[in-house]
Motif scaffolding. Structure first.
Motif, PDB file in Angstrom:
ATOM      1  N   VAL A   1      17.684  -7.072 -16.601  1.00  0.00           N
ATOM      2  CA  VAL A   1      18.902  -6.547 -17.206  1.00  0.00           C
ATOM      3  C   VAL A   1      18.682  -5.109 -17.681  1.00  0.00           C
ATOM      4  N   LYS A   2      17.653  -4.898 -18.530  1.00  0.00           N
ATOM      5  CA  LYS A   2      17.497  -3.574 -19.135  1.00  0.00           C
ATOM      6  C   LYS A   2      16.064  -3.351 -19.614  1.00  0.00           C
ATOM      7  N   LEU A   3      15.636  -2.088 -19.537  1.00  0.00           N
ATOM      8  CA  LEU A   3      14.354  -1.657 -20.091  1.00  0.00           C
ATOM      9  C   LEU A   3      14.629  -0.473 -21.004  1.00  0.00           C
ATOM     10  N   ALA A   4      14.148  -0.540 -22.242  1.00  0.00           N
ATOM     11  CA  ALA A   4      14.339   0.556 -23.188  1.00  0.00           C
ATOM     12  C   ALA A   4      13.009   0.889 -23.858  1.00  0.00           C
ATOM     13  N   PHE A   5      12.626   2.151 -23.781  1.00  0.00           N
ATOM     14  CA  PHE A   5      11.401   2.596 -24.442  1.00  0.00           C
ATOM     15  C   PHE A   5      11.731   2.927 -25.884  1.00  0.00           C
ATOM     16  N   ARG A   6      10.933   2.414 -26.814  1.00  0.00           N
ATOM     17  CA  ARG A   6      11.173   2.623 -28.242  1.00  0.00           C
ATOM     18  C   ARG A   6      10.248   3.664 -28.846  1.00  0.00           C
ATOM     19  N   GLU A   7       8.972   3.650 -28.447  1.00  0.00           N
ATOM     20  CA  GLU A   7       8.020   4.577 -29.041  1.00  0.00           C
ATOM     21  C   GLU A   7       6.872   4.817 -28.067  1.00  0.00           C
ATOM     22  N   VAL A   8       6.453   6.071 -27.980  1.00  0.00           N
ATOM     23  CA  VAL A   8       5.279   6.417 -27.190  1.00  0.00           C
ATOM     24  C   VAL A   8       4.308   7.111 -28.133  1.00  0.00           C
TER      25      VAL A   8
END
Length: 130
Positions: free
Chosen positions: A60-67
């Motif tokens: 459905v979805k991929l979201a990056f939160r922190e690198v």
């Protein structure tokens, strides 16, 4: 390719949802190193197929939160992955918050470890009225 750790992680996740047979195992393993690679390659054919093919997952979805850059060769990426999982019931939507440890070797980024931080499962209530 492989210069950006987020792109490598995104490619791995895309491939993991596109697995159709045992032959895809080596392709997935090429994104991994260390313990993560050892675990994947140690699975039996049945375990591999159960995890990637029989599970009936739909991206459905991929979201990056922190690198978080930990060193020149190590990055920690916190991300949320959302997918439909028919094995948990009709229209079960799963959101996993995960932490991936990425390491760079010879100009390519590899996934060294992935840890689950949190999992949320939402079920669409088919009996509800508007």
């Amino acid at each position: 390719g492989g210069e950006d750790p987020k792109d490598r992680l995104r490619d791995y996740i895309s491939k993991s949802f596109a697995v159709r047979s045992q032959n895809d195992r080596l392709d997935l393993a090429s994104y991994l190193t260390g313990d993560a690679k050892v675990r994947l390659t140690a699975w039996s054919n049945e375990q591999f197929l159960q995890a990637f093919v029989d599970s009936k997952r739909e991206f459905v979805k991929l979201a990056f939160r922190e690198v978080e850059k930990r060193s020149a060769q190590e990055v920690a990426i916190t991300y949320e992955l959302t997918y439909l999982d028919q094995s948990r019931g009709t229209d079960a939507k799963v959101t996993n918050k995960k932490l991936a440890q990425m390491v760079e070797k010879e100009g390519r980024w590899y996934i060294a470890e992935v840890k689950n931080i949190k999992e949320m499962v939402e079920y669409r209530n088919e009996m509800s009225l508007p």
